[in-house]
Motif scaffolding. Structure first.
Motif, PDB file in Angstrom:
ATOM      1  N   LEU A 285      -9.848  34.749 115.986  1.00 16.30           N
ATOM      2  CA  LEU A 285      -8.852  34.839 117.053  1.00 16.30           C
ATOM      3  C   LEU A 285      -9.467  34.607 118.434  1.00 16.30           C
ATOM      4  O   LEU A 285      -8.837  34.909 119.452  1.00 16.30           O
ATOM      5  N   ALA A 286     -10.694  34.078 118.447  1.00 15.58           N
ATOM      6  CA  ALA A 286     -11.378  33.678 119.683  1.00 15.58           C
ATOM      7  C   ALA A 286     -11.604  34.847 120.619  1.00 15.58           C
ATOM      8  O   ALA A 286     -11.523  34.712 121.846  1.00 15.58           O
TER       9      ALA A 286
ATOM     10  N   ALA B  32       0.638  34.051 118.504  1.00 14.96           N
ATOM     11  CA  ALA B  32       1.523  34.342 117.376  1.00 14.96           C
ATOM     12  C   ALA B  32       1.014  35.528 116.569  1.00 14.96           C
ATOM     13  O   ALA B  32       1.789  36.411 116.172  1.00 14.96           O
ATOM     14  N   PHE B  33      -0.295  35.576 116.315  1.00 12.64           N
ATOM     15  CA  PHE B  33      -0.846  36.687 115.553  1.00 12.64           C
ATOM     16  C   PHE B  33      -0.786  37.996 116.329  1.00 12.64           C
ATOM     17  O   PHE B  33      -0.652  39.069 115.726  1.00 12.64           O
TER      18      PHE B  33
ATOM     19  N   ILE C 105       0.885  41.290 114.619  1.00 13.01           N
ATOM     20  CA  ILE C 105       0.187  42.559 114.449  1.00 13.01           C
ATOM     21  C   ILE C 105       0.917  43.678 115.182  1.00 13.01           C
ATOM     22  O   ILE C 105       1.024  44.808 114.675  1.00 13.01           O
ATOM     23  N   ALA C 106       1.449  43.388 116.373  1.00 11.34           N
ATOM     24  CA  ALA C 106       2.221  44.403 117.096  1.00 11.34           C
ATOM     25  C   ALA C 106       3.461  44.809 116.309  1.00 11.34           C
ATOM     26  O   ALA C 106       3.789  46.007 116.201  1.00 11.34           O
TER      27      ALA C 106
ATOM     28  N   VAL D 263      -7.196  40.944 104.302  1.00 10.43           N
ATOM     29  CA  VAL D 263      -7.395  39.685 103.570  1.00 10.43           C
ATOM     30  C   VAL D 263      -6.153  38.803 103.673  1.00 10.43           C
ATOM     31  O   VAL D 263      -6.244  37.582 103.862  1.00 10.43           O
ATOM     32  N   ALA D 264      -4.962  39.420 103.575  1.00 12.29           N
ATOM     33  CA  ALA D 264      -3.728  38.643 103.725  1.00 12.29           C
ATOM     34  C   ALA D 264      -3.638  38.022 105.120  1.00 12.29           C
ATOM     35  O   ALA D 264      -3.275  36.843 105.265  1.00 12.29           O
ATOM     36  N   LEU D 265      -3.966  38.794 106.146  1.00 14.68           N
ATOM     37  CA  LEU D 265      -3.961  38.248 107.503  1.00 14.68           C
ATOM     38  C   LEU D 265      -5.013  37.149 107.661  1.00 14.68           C
ATOM     39  O   LEU D 265      -4.780  36.147 108.351  1.00 14.68           O
ATOM     40  N   TRP D 266      -6.164  37.317 107.039  1.00 12.13           N
ATOM     41  CA  TRP D 266      -7.221  36.318 107.130  1.00 12.13           C
ATOM     42  C   TRP D 266      -6.770  34.994 106.522  1.00 12.13           C
ATOM     43  O   TRP D 266      -6.999  33.929 107.091  1.00 12.13           O
ATOM     44  N   TRP D 267      -6.105  35.057 105.367  1.00 14.44           N
ATOM     45  CA  TRP D 267      -5.620  33.827 104.730  1.00 14.44           C
ATOM     46  C   TRP D 267      -4.475  33.203 105.513  1.00 14.44           C
ATOM     47  O   TRP D 267      -4.344  31.971 105.557  1.00 14.44           O
TER      48      TRP D 267
END
Length: 560
Positions: free
Chosen positions: A227-228, A456-457, A461-462, A267-271
């Motif tokens: 996410l930089a 977007a992420f 997450i919020a 892991v779901a968020l990573w994919w």
């Protein structure tokens, strides 16, 4: 002269940054001393609700002498937990205090070394805050060694099992219900030779969950990098989870599965993030990444029902990010159908071999926590409703209404379900609107794809944090402190704002409730739930209202 001044001006920030890690090491040493003190003092004392283990029965173990009174023991444990929380907050403040040079070596050392030391210290903890660890290992033995389903009443013929004496009487005479994925994982652990001994099985499961805790730290670090996030931000946010005493006590000391639930969600968020990156180059690779994310989400649902409110949010995020590529109505219907059903198929397939008909249904419904109130602030609304329904019961003169307890509880639970439904619908609609607005801004301003993904992420997450908090507050009628772990991990993925700070505060109030697990009265449990939920709620609503007032005042001054 000029060269000396230039060199000193360049090296000065690095020197300042290097001086911060000795402070973190000092806090880590103090925290380690507190964990050692916890191991030495924690023992089954009446009033604390602690469960004995085979480690406390070893002849070589000799703990500290503690006050035998209930108030004294609770006060001492609460003081120790407050000290752990204070050291943790100082470490978080120290980590966020300044910019760090991009030296991954010492950052990873501070992220992995102290939590590993804390976890190894907690491995021989001689008492448990609940018997979940022994219940999990015993249910795994039922599946792997006896060929029985734990989702039914345990047979009295199993009293000869070595784990039977370490279960509480309530667990011995009831079904052992957990998520199907956790049941099968415990069955795999039961096949290991070391698990034949309760003491070795206890150490084995604790060690595995310590590895899960370190894996969660790595996943948070990796997600923040994709996410930089700046190196200092990645370090501070990862440390926010890695050093958290609630995560260490709930996973390593008490053996709860919510840490593994956080692993699957990360892991779901990573994919999903990988899907966003691969969508620009290969549509097939992006589809495979999306399937992997949905499978990880299905495993999370199979592990715990806490993942249920996040299921439609992640599916909706995956679809709304590619809304322009699905144009026809039939294609949209098919896209929603298989994405919603795939995460559901995983827990159904894992639960099918454990199902035993009506007996399993009654056991699962009783273990869902919806039949009674425990550590829920909503329980404080039940007594006034009982007094309100009492004259109605006398007026109707019906056997069904003579006891107003059940109607009052059903009213509170029904109202909470109604409020959560509308709140969740609003969260879904707002997430879709935010993603649509982000996509339009990115197309109009020609923003780079990585920046659009970060925005977007952040919205996803919020929304997940708010949905999980609403689920625990409104539908978590039987709340336990370790349920706050997934929210803590999600809060670590956000910048330090009101929402992430409220998640951090929620984890600390849940940590302090470990000292009150021995409370059994209805009013005491309700007040305990109020102490857990009230501080983060008051902080979150107060910040939002204060910011709203300031924004209105600033707008009025500018217009004048």
């Amino acid at each position: 002269m000029t060269r000396t001044l230039l060199a000193s001006s360049v090296e000065q920030p690095r020197a300042i940054a290097r001086r911060r890690w000795p402070g973190l090491l000092g806090l880590a040493l103090v925290t380690e001393g507190l964990y050692v003190l916890l191991v030495l003092m924690l023992r089954p004392i009446a009033g604390l609700g602690l469960v004995p283990t085979p480690l406390s029965a070893l002849p070589s173990w000799n703990g500290l002498a503690l006050p035998l009174s209930r108030i004294g023991a609770i006060s001492l444990l609460l003081t120790l937990l407050l000290a752990l929380a204070a050291c943790y907050l100082l470490a978080i403040w120290r980590a966020w205090a300044g910019d760090y040079p991009g030296q991954v070596g010492w950052m990873s050392g501070l992220l992995v070394g102290p939590p590993l030391l804390f976890g190894l210290t907690l491995l021989p903890l001689p008492a448990l805050f609940s018997d979940t660890l022994f219940a999990s290992l015993f249910s795994g033995r039922l599946i792997a060694l006896y060929g029985l389903s734990p989702w039914r009443t345990v047979s009295p013929a199993l009293v000869s099992d070595p784990y039977w004496p370490w279960l509480t009487p309530l667990t011995q005479h009831g079904p052992l219900v957990a998520g199907p994925l956790w049941e099968w994982l415990c069955a795999l652990v039961a096949l290991l030779p070391a698990s034949a001994s309760p003491a070795l099985g206890l150490l084995l499961l604790r060690s595995l969950l310590l590895l899960v805790h370190l894996l969660n730290t790595f996943l948070i670090w990796s997600l923040l990098g994709r996410l930089a996030a700046a190196p200092g931000t990645r370090f501070a946010a990862s440390l926010l989870y890695a050093w958290n005493p609630l995560a260490l006590l709930a996973m390593v000391a008490d053996g709860h599965s919510e840490g593994l639930l956080l692993t699957l969600l990360l892991v779901a968020l990573w994919w999903l993030l990988r899907r966003e990156e691969w969508a620009r180059t290969s549509e097939r690779s992006a589809l495979l990444a999306e399937v992997a994310a949905l499978l990880a989400l299905g495993l999370a649902v199979a592990l715990s029902p806490l993942a249920l409110p996040l299921w439609p949010l992640l599916v909706g995020f995956s679809l709304w990010r590619r809304a322009g590529k699905v144009r026809t109505l039939s294609a949209r219907l098919w896209a929603w159908t298989w994405r919603l059903l795939l995460p559901v198929a995983v827990p159904l397939l894992l639960a099918l071999p454990l199902w035993r008909g009506g007996e399993s249904y009654r056991a699962v419904m009783a273990a869902a926590g919806w039949t009674s109130f425990a550590r829920s602030p909503l329980a404080l609304v039940v007594p006034p409703l009982r007094r309100l329904y009492a004259p109605l019961a006398v007026l109707l003169d019906s056997p069904r209404y003579r006891r107003p307890d059940q109607p009052a509880e059903l009213t509170v639970k029904g109202g909470a379900l109604f409020c959560f439904t509308w709140l969740f619908i609003w969260l879904l609609v707002s997430l879709r609107a935010q993603l649509h607005g982000r996509r339009q801004e990115a197309s109009q301003e020609a923003l780079v794809g990585s920046f659009a993904h970060v925005q977007a992420f952040s919205s996803l997450i919020a929304t997940c944090l708010l949905a999980l908090g609403a689920w625990l507050l409104l539908l978590g009628f039987n709340f336990w402190p370790w349920y706050a772990l997934p929210g803590l991990g999600l809060a670590a993925l956000r910048r330090p704002d009101a929402l992430s700070r409220s998640g951090l505060l929620f984890s600390l109030t849940s940590l302090l409730s470990f000292a009150l697990l021995g409370v059994g009265s209805f009013l005491g449990l309700a007040l305990e739930g109020l102490l857990i939920f009230a501080p983060p709620l008051v902080y979150l609503t107060g910040v939002f209202f204060w910011r709203g007032r300031r924004a209105i005042f600033k707008e009025a001054r500018s217009s004048a």
